[in-house]
Enzyme design. Structure first.
Site, PDB file in Angstrom:
ATOM      1  CG  HIS A  59      16.996  32.114  32.910  1.00 15.97           C
ATOM      2  ND1 HIS A  59      17.380  31.624  33.911  1.00 15.97           N
ATOM      3  CD2 HIS A  59      16.216  33.319  33.411  1.00 15.97           C
ATOM      4  CE1 HIS A  59      17.870  32.704  35.322  1.00 15.97           C
ATOM      5  NE2 HIS A  59      16.143  33.873  34.568  1.00 15.97           N
ATOM      6  CG  HIS A  61      11.728  35.400  35.685  1.00 16.20           C
ATOM      7  ND1 HIS A  61      11.965  35.111  37.355  1.00 16.20           N
ATOM      8  CD2 HIS A  61      13.392  35.241  35.575  1.00 16.20           C
ATOM      9  CE1 HIS A  61      13.132  34.017  37.419  1.00 16.20           C
ATOM     10  NE2 HIS A  61      13.701  35.085  36.836  1.00 16.20           N
ATOM     11  CG  ASP A  63       6.868  36.914  38.213  1.00 19.48           C
ATOM     12  OD1 ASP A  63       7.795  35.876  37.610  1.00 19.48           O
ATOM     13  OD2 ASP A  63       7.287  37.381  39.315  1.00 19.48           O
ATOM     14  N   GLY A 228      15.544  34.710  43.007  1.00 22.81           N
ATOM     15  CA  GLY A 228      15.958  35.508  44.230  1.00 22.81           C
ATOM     16  C   GLY A 228      17.002  36.026  44.060  1.00 22.81           C
ATOM     17  CG  HIS A 257      18.445  32.528  39.423  1.00 21.58           C
ATOM     18  ND1 HIS A 257      17.295  31.962  39.127  1.00 21.58           N
ATOM     19  CD2 HIS A 257      17.986  33.610  38.454  1.00 21.58           C
ATOM     20  CE1 HIS A 257      15.978  32.435  38.631  1.00 21.58           C
ATOM     21  NE2 HIS A 257      16.955  33.926  38.058  1.00 21.58           N
ATOM     22  CD  GLU A 260      20.771  36.790  38.143  1.00 21.59           C
ATOM     23  OE1 GLU A 260      20.722  36.866  39.200  1.00 21.59           O
ATOM     24  OE2 GLU A 260      20.001  37.928  37.175  1.00 21.59           O
ATOM     25  CG  HIS A 281      21.827  34.437  35.257  1.00 21.57           C
ATOM     26  ND1 HIS A 281      21.168  35.841  34.389  1.00 21.57           N
ATOM     27  CD2 HIS A 281      20.611  34.729  36.124  1.00 21.57           C
ATOM     28  CE1 HIS A 281      20.291  36.145  34.491  1.00 21.57           C
ATOM     29  NE2 HIS A 281      19.205  35.593  35.449  1.00 21.57           N
ATOM     30  CG  ASP A 339      16.529  37.237  34.063  1.00 19.85           C
ATOM     31  OD1 ASP A 339      15.800  36.361  34.694  1.00 19.85           O
ATOM     32  OD2 ASP A 339      17.542  38.022  34.629  1.00 19.85           O
ATOM     33  CG  ASP A 340      12.619  39.564  35.153  1.00 16.72           C
ATOM     34  OD1 ASP A 340      12.042  39.032  35.422  1.00 16.72           O
ATOM     35  OD2 ASP A 340      13.676  39.171  35.432  1.00 16.72           O
TER      36      ASP A 340
HETATM   37  O1  LIG Z   1      17.090  37.416  37.096  1.00 13.34           O
HETATM   38  C1  LIG Z   1      16.938  37.657  38.540  1.00 13.34           C
HETATM   39  N1  LIG Z   1      17.273  36.922  39.266  1.00 13.34           N
HETATM   40  C2  LIG Z   1      17.235  36.531  40.632  1.00 13.34           C
HETATM   41  N2  LIG Z   1      16.147  36.406  40.245  1.00 13.34           N
HETATM   42  C3  LIG Z   1      15.063  36.913  39.439  1.00 13.34           C
HETATM   43  C4  LIG Z   1      15.196  37.194  38.566  1.00 13.34           C
HETATM   44  N3  LIG Z   1      14.675  37.910  38.139  1.00 13.34           N
HETATM   45  C5  LIG Z   1      13.917  37.523  38.312  1.00 13.34           C
HETATM   46  N4  LIG Z   1      14.123  37.484  39.290  1.00 13.34           N
HETATM   47  C6  LIG Z   1      12.834  36.800  40.250  1.00 13.34           C
HETATM   48  C7  LIG Z   1      11.096  37.421  40.336  1.00 13.34           C
HETATM   49  C8  LIG Z   1      10.271  37.373  39.980  1.00 13.34           C
HETATM   50  O2  LIG Z   1       9.103  37.275  40.833  1.00 13.34           O
HETATM   51  C9  LIG Z   1      10.814  35.607  40.582  1.00 13.34           C
HETATM   52  C10 LIG Z   1       9.385  34.458  40.057  1.00 13.34           C
HETATM   53  O3  LIG Z   1       9.118  35.144  38.670  1.00 13.34           O
HETATM   54  O4  LIG Z   1      12.060  35.439  40.381  1.00 13.34           O
END
Ligand SMILES: O=c1[nH]cnc2c1ncn2[C@H]1C[C@H](O)[C@@H](CO)O1
Length: 403
Positions: A59, A61, A63, A228, A257, A260, A281, A339-340
């Site tokens: 998991h 992303h 971007d 999202g 998702h 979360e 999550h 995640d990010d």
């Molecule tokens: O943790 C998250 N929860 C819900 N959406 C998320 C999370 N991290 C990133 N995103 C969204 C924003 C990104 O632009 C999109 C695609 O990767 O997914």
């Protein structure tokens, strides 16, 4: 390697309470060659890494995992003005360094997505560099997710990030990411597959997403996701449901998702209606014990992201109260993920170190959860077996084929 003198402080502070990234940066900034260089947490030395063995990440992303330097380079090449001109300054603008809300966190993407979206070279580059970064963290198999629409500037309505119409469609985005990932796989000797995201607030894109999953299933796309803001709209729209129905029919793997920041009912919908095979999550599943027991019994996989869950406000900032401690106690099926990492100024070592330091995770549990992750990945059976075999060997648990 830069900043060796401060690495022990950084690792200690990072593990000791997710020290403010501002502080980490202040400690990390050195002038090894006359120019300022940001020493990221990816620079952990081997003794500061609690689990320095092959890992699986499910998991993350794309971007949310771009290098800050790349955003600066691309902005310069394209003549796009940014609010900052150095890695340090831009990092400050992009990162979330204390617990907030999922909505606020999602707003951070608008700081930089317009720079890479619609640019062929940038899209391929971020995919390639992503693979390099994961290889450095000891990841041997990764499933990386993104929304093709968010990186496009034509055949997408509305055109995201205030871009002018261009000629990069969601379809071409997928092709470019596939190219970047497969070049990265060859260069860095790890396996990378992708998951295409539907966005909760954009149901009109979801049918496109499932079509792209079908079209590119032989070029590394393994599943569909729904990402999202769960806190804005909880129940999945009919368009999302239709897309997931189509995914089931076409045997496209599914993750969602859910739970979360949203309630357990969103998790229930994800597994019962959208037929999710994994839950992104899923922390709030614990609010509904009947559901939790059912998911435990069916060995449902939870994609847990510790650092993320603190900074998005999804979980209590006190890691000793984290839901993954319950998952571990119950021998649940879950993975640990970043995640990010761009927005959380983190990397996979930080998630593992945090689990070790605050939640008492042992090497044995790290091995177990990585094996469960490999079992729950979306590779075809034969490749999954090969991945599992590599982990068993690396963990000194070789499965004898003799009888
Ligand atoms: O943790 C998250 N929860 C819900 N959406 C998320 C999370 N991290 C990133 N995103 C969204 C924003 C990104 O632009 C999109 C695609 O990767 O997914």
């Amino acid at each position: 390697k830069a900043c060796p003198g401060v690495m022990h402080i950084i690792a200690r502070r990072a593990a000791a309470g997710f020290a403010s990234p501002v502080l980490l940066r202040a400690l990390c900034t050195s002038r090894p060659t006359g120019s300022r260089r940001l020493c990221t947490m990816a620079d952990f030395s081997p003794e500061q890494v609690v689990f320095d063995k092959p890992k699986v990440e499910l998991h993350v992303h794309l971007d949310g995992a771009i290098r800050v330097q790349t955003i600066l380079d691309v902005a310069k090449r394209r003549g796009i003005p940014l609010k900052a001109n150095t890695v340090e300054e831009l990092t400050q603008i992009i990162i979330v360094d204390k617990p907030g809300t999922l909505t606020k966190f999602l707003g951070k993407f608008a700081e930089y997505m317009h720079v890479v979206a619609g640019d062929r070279e940038a899209i391929k580059r971020i995919a390639y560099e992503f693979v390099e970064d994961k290889a450095k963290e000891g990841v041997i198999y990764v499933e990386v997710r993104y929304s093709p629409h968010f990186l496009a500037n034509t055949e997408v309505d509305p055109i995201p990030w205030n871009q002018k119409e261009g000629d990069v469609s969601p379809d071409e985005v997928v092709h470019l990411v596939n190219e970047g990932l497969s070049e990265g796989e060859r260069a860095f000797n790890i396996k990378a597959r992708s998951i295409l995201c539907c966005m909760r607030h954009m149901p009109s894109w979801s049918m496109d997403v499932v079509k792209l999953c079908k079209k590119y299933r032989k070029e590394g796309v393994v599943a569909i996701d729904l990402a999202g803001d769960e806190s804005l709209n909880c129940e999945a729209y009919p368009d999302h449901k239709n897309a997931y129905e189509e995914a089931v029919l076409c045997e496209i793997h599914r993750t969602v998702h859910a739970g979360e920041v949203g309630p357990a009912s969103v998790v229930k919908e994800a597994v019962d209606v959208l037929k999710a095979e994994r839950v992104g999550h899923g922390y709030n599943t614990l609010e509904d014990q009947d559901l939790y027991k059912r998911l435990l019994a069916q060995d449902m996989h939870f994609e847990v992201c510790p650092i993320s869950s603190k900074l998005t406000g999804a979980c209590d900032p006190d890691f000793t109260k984290h839901p993954v401690i319950t998952f571990r106690k119950d021998k649940a099926n879950y993975s640990l993920n970043t995640d990010d990492p761009l927005i959380f100024n983190s990397n996979l070592h930080l998630d593992y170190n945090t689990a070790h330091k605050y939640m008492g995770f042992t090497e044995e549990e790290f091995k177990r959860l990585n094996i469960k992750s490999a079992e729950s990945c979306f590779l075809p059976e034969k490749e999954k077996k090969e991945l599992l075999q590599r982990l068993y060997e690396a963990y000194g648990m070789i499965q004898s084929t003799a009888f």
